[in-house]
Motif scaffolding. Structure first.
Motif, short mmCIF file in Angstrom:
data_model
loop_
_atom_site.label_atom_id
_atom_site.label_comp_id
_atom_site.label_asym_id
_atom_site.label_seq_id
_atom_site.Cartn_x
_atom_site.Cartn_y
_atom_site.Cartn_z
N LEU A 116 0.66 -1.22 0.07
CA LEU A 116 0.07 0.07 -0.20
C LEU A 116 0.80 1.14 -0.15
CD1 LEU A 116 -2.41 -1.15 2.69
CD2 LEU A 116 -3.24 -0.65 0.06
N VAL A 117 1.93 1.15 0.52
CA VAL A 117 2.89 2.40 0.60
C VAL A 117 4.18 2.24 0.27
CG1 VAL A 117 3.66 4.04 2.51
CG2 VAL A 117 1.40 2.96 2.74
N PRO A 118 4.98 3.20 -0.31
CA PRO A 118 6.31 3.18 -0.76
C PRO A 118 7.35 3.06 0.69
CG PRO A 118 5.36 4.92 -1.94
CD PRO A 118 4.28 4.54 -0.74
N GLU A 119 8.37 1.87 0.07
CA GLU A 119 9.19 1.53 1.40
C GLU A 119 10.01 3.10 2.11
OE1 GLU A 119 11.88 -1.38 0.19
OE2 GLU A 119 10.30 -2.80 0.04
N ASP A 120 9.87 4.00 0.90
CA ASP A 120 10.73 5.07 1.42
C ASP A 120 9.99 6.12 1.76
OD1 ASP A 120 10.06 5.35 -1.48
OD2 ASP A 120 11.74 6.85 -2.14
N THR A 121 9.44 5.60 2.51
CA THR A 121 8.38 6.76 3.39
C THR A 121 8.85 6.79 5.01
OG1 THR A 121 6.48 6.17 1.79
CG2 THR A 121 5.84 7.09 4.06
N PHE A 122 8.85 8.11 5.30
CA PHE A 122 9.59 8.30 6.68
C PHE A 122 8.63 9.22 7.58
CE2 PHE A 122 12.87 8.34 3.38
CZ PHE A 122 13.39 6.75 3.84
N ALA A 123 8.86 9.07 8.66
CA ALA A 123 8.05 10.26 9.64
C ALA A 123 9.11 10.90 10.50
CB ALA A 123 7.14 9.51 10.40
N TYR A 124 9.14 12.17 10.79
CA TYR A 124 9.92 13.07 11.38
C TYR A 124 9.25 13.54 12.50
CZ TYR A 124 12.51 12.85 7.08
OH TYR A 124 13.11 12.40 5.94
N TYR A 125 9.78 13.12 13.95
CA TYR A 125 8.81 13.30 15.17
C TYR A 125 9.85 14.39 16.12
CZ TYR A 125 6.41 9.23 14.40
OH TYR A 125 5.68 8.28 13.55
N ASP A 126 10.79 14.91 15.70
CA ASP A 126 11.57 16.04 16.03
C ASP A 126 12.47 16.62 14.99
OD1 ASP A 126 14.55 14.80 15.97
OD2 ASP A 126 13.37 13.11 16.66
N ILE A 127 12.74 17.89 15.10
CA ILE A 127 13.47 18.89 14.19
C ILE A 127 14.82 18.34 13.84
CG2 ILE A 127 14.34 21.07 13.74
CD1 ILE A 127 12.04 22.17 15.65
N ALA A 128 15.76 17.54 14.57
CA ALA A 128 16.89 17.20 14.58
C ALA A 128 16.84 16.05 13.31
CB ALA A 128 17.36 16.56 15.88
N PHE A 130 14.57 15.49 11.10
CA PHE A 130 14.17 15.99 10.02
C PHE A 130 15.14 16.50 9.21
CE2 PHE A 130 12.15 20.15 8.08
CZ PHE A 130 11.84 19.47 6.76
N LYS A 131 16.07 17.37 9.95
CA LYS A 131 17.25 18.08 9.31
C LYS A 131 18.25 17.29 8.97
CE LYS A 131 16.06 22.75 10.76
NZ LYS A 131 16.46 24.05 11.27
N PHE A 195 13.76 26.45 3.92
CA PHE A 195 12.12 25.61 3.75
C PHE A 195 12.16 24.78 5.12
CE2 PHE A 195 9.79 21.99 2.35
CZ PHE A 195 8.56 22.68 2.18
N MET A 196 13.45 24.13 5.37
CA MET A 196 13.24 23.31 6.40
C MET A 196 13.03 24.01 7.84
SD MET A 196 16.22 20.30 6.10
CE MET A 196 17.55 21.31 6.00
N ASN A 197 13.70 25.32 7.75
CA ASN A 197 13.44 26.10 8.93
C ASN A 197 11.91 26.31 9.07
OD1 ASN A 197 15.91 26.29 9.79
ND2 ASN A 197 16.54 28.02 8.97
N PHE A 198 11.25 26.73 7.89
CA PHE A 198 9.75 26.84 7.93
C PHE A 198 8.95 25.85 8.24
CE2 PHE A 198 5.92 26.38 5.31
CZ PHE A 198 5.19 27.40 5.67
N CYS A 199 9.70 24.62 7.80
CA CYS A 199 8.73 23.63 8.13
C CYS A 199 8.85 22.97 9.86
CB CYS A 199 9.00 22.24 7.32
SG CYS A 199 8.84 22.48 5.75
N LEU A 210 6.17 15.32 10.62
CA LEU A 210 6.06 15.42 9.25
C LEU A 210 6.24 13.97 8.78
CD1 LEU A 210 8.22 18.69 8.55
CD2 LEU A 210 5.87 18.25 7.67
N VAL A 211 5.37 13.66 7.65
CA VAL A 211 5.61 12.53 6.51
C VAL A 211 6.41 12.88 5.49
CG1 VAL A 211 4.29 10.78 5.64
CG2 VAL A 211 3.71 10.99 7.91
N ASP A 212 7.39 12.01 5.21
CA ASP A 212 8.10 12.53 3.95
C ASP A 212 8.11 11.25 3.08
OD1 ASP A 212 10.04 12.86 2.08
OD2 ASP A 212 11.89 12.73 3.53
N MET A 213 7.13 11.48 1.98
CA MET A 213 7.18 10.29 0.99
C MET A 213 7.58 10.52 -0.66
SD MET A 213 3.13 9.93 1.06
CE MET A 213 3.16 8.39 0.12
N PRO A 214 7.88 9.83 -1.38
CA PRO A 214 7.98 10.20 -2.67
C PRO A 214 6.89 10.91 -3.35
CG PRO A 214 7.76 7.73 -2.45
CD PRO A 214 7.84 8.24 -1.19
#
Length: 351
Positions: A116-128, A130-131, A195-199, A210-214
């Motif tokens: 159902l979901v691409p393998e390269d899907t990630f979740a970021y729960y903290d700023i560190a 993510f960056k 952009f990352m600072n904005f996010c 944040l969820v990061d997916m293709p």
């Protein structure tokens, strides 16, 4: 059994009619009354939480939540009340943890080892994290970032790298990006660092992430929303994004065109999704399926060149059905069936 159901709403918000209620709540109450049950609307507030708890425990078999968590001052207090009610044998329709599991974007990460979901899907729960990790995932192609909160495409960004960065392991902070928000398909140019600072705003705070997916280019062909009544498919909403080089949003606000189809017209997708329900249920906590919920799919192509559909998100907090109010009859039957632990005699559709 008391044969009484409480519908939770909250005062105010853009989802109410002139009478102050959601347009799809009172039809469900009337449909239950036709079947010899009683039902009422209780407007939740933090100040009345204890009073509401006592009233519902004494008088109701179940609650049905019709509140958008975004309309609450304290989402956590509301979910705490719902959990307490479930602990005192009031049936949660749905259970608050099911609302969280199915309604938050990181459900995609929990399902990424399924088709159902691409393998390269990630979740970021903290700023560190993510960056550290987003510049690496962006190196592999266009991405979509999705905030956990918000609706109608707000905080969902298509991110394209426009700088020529050569052979590097990650995108440098000064690289230029083209960022398109799904809310209205407007485009902004930023450096990766800016952009990352904005996010960061999407990660901080309660339930921030944040969820990061293709990015899936074929979203411009269509997005498919499957409306479910518990275990039964009700209809399909075919969403066609507006024309334009950067446009990818399938929201009405962005100009997308909607068409409503019967589930039979999408039998391959529907049957595949129904077959996946046991796995979805297991991976999202083992709770009963929500009463009224949706699953959004984006068209993609597999390694053999065949069409496949990727799950983009699910929603179960307060899915509306104002364009199909007659569905209240089926919903009333389903509520009674859930409380009686008996399957409905008639299903909407047989597969």
């Amino acid at each position: 059994m008391k044969k009484h159901v409480v519908f939770f709403e909250v005062e105010g918000g853009t989802d109410k009619g002139l009478d102050g209620y959601r347009l799809d709540t009172l039809p469900m109450i009337e449909s239950l009354k036709k079947r010899g049950w009683t039902a009422e609307v209780i407007f939740y507030s933090d100040e009345r939480k204890d009073e509401i708890f006592e009233r519902v425990v004494r008088g109701a078999d179940a609650y049905v939540s019709r509140i958008n968590p975004g309309n609450l001052k304290d989402e956590g207090a509301y979910f705490q009340l719902l959990r307490q009610l479930c602990e005192f044998d009031v049936k949660g329709i749905p259970h608050p943890d099911a609302m969280i599991s199915y309604g938050t974007k990181d459900a995609l990460v929990k399902l990424r080892d399924t088709p159902l979901v691409p393998e390269d899907t990630f979740a970021y729960y903290d700023i560190a994290s993510f960056k550290i990790n987003f510049p690496k995932s962006l190196k592999n192609g266009e991405r979509v970032l999705k905030q956990n909160r918000g609706s109608t495409g707000e905080g969902i960004w298509r991110v394209q790298l426009t700088s020529d960065i050569g052979e590097v392991e990650e995108v440098p902070l000064n690289a230029m990006l083209r960022c398109t928000e799904a809310k209205d398909n407007h485009v902004e140019e930023h450096t990766l660092e800016t952009f990352m600072n904005f996010c960061e705003q999407y990660i901080i705070g309660e339930n921030g992430m944040l969820v990061d997916m293709p990015f899936l280019p074929r979203i411009k062909e269509d997005e498919i929303r499957l409306l479910m009544l518990h275990k039964t498919p009700v209809n399909i909403v075919h969403k066609k994004p507006t024309e334009g080089a950067d446009a990818f949003s399938a929201t009405l606000f962005s100009g997308a065109k909607y068409r409503y189809d019967a589930p039979e017209e999408w039998s391959a997708l529907v049957c595949s999704f129904l077959d996946s329900l046991p796995v979805i249920t297991e991976k999202l906590g083992g709770y009963d399926l929500p009463l009224i919920w949706t699953a959004d799919f984006i068209l993609d192509t597999d390694e053999q060149g065949h069409d496949r559909y990727i799950l983009g998100e699910m929603n179960c907090s307060c899915v509306g059905f104002t364009s199909q109010l007659s569905l209240s009859e089926n919903i009333a039957d389903e509520i009674i069936s859930i409380l009686s632990e008996v399957e409905p005699v008639e299903q909407l559709i047989n597969y």
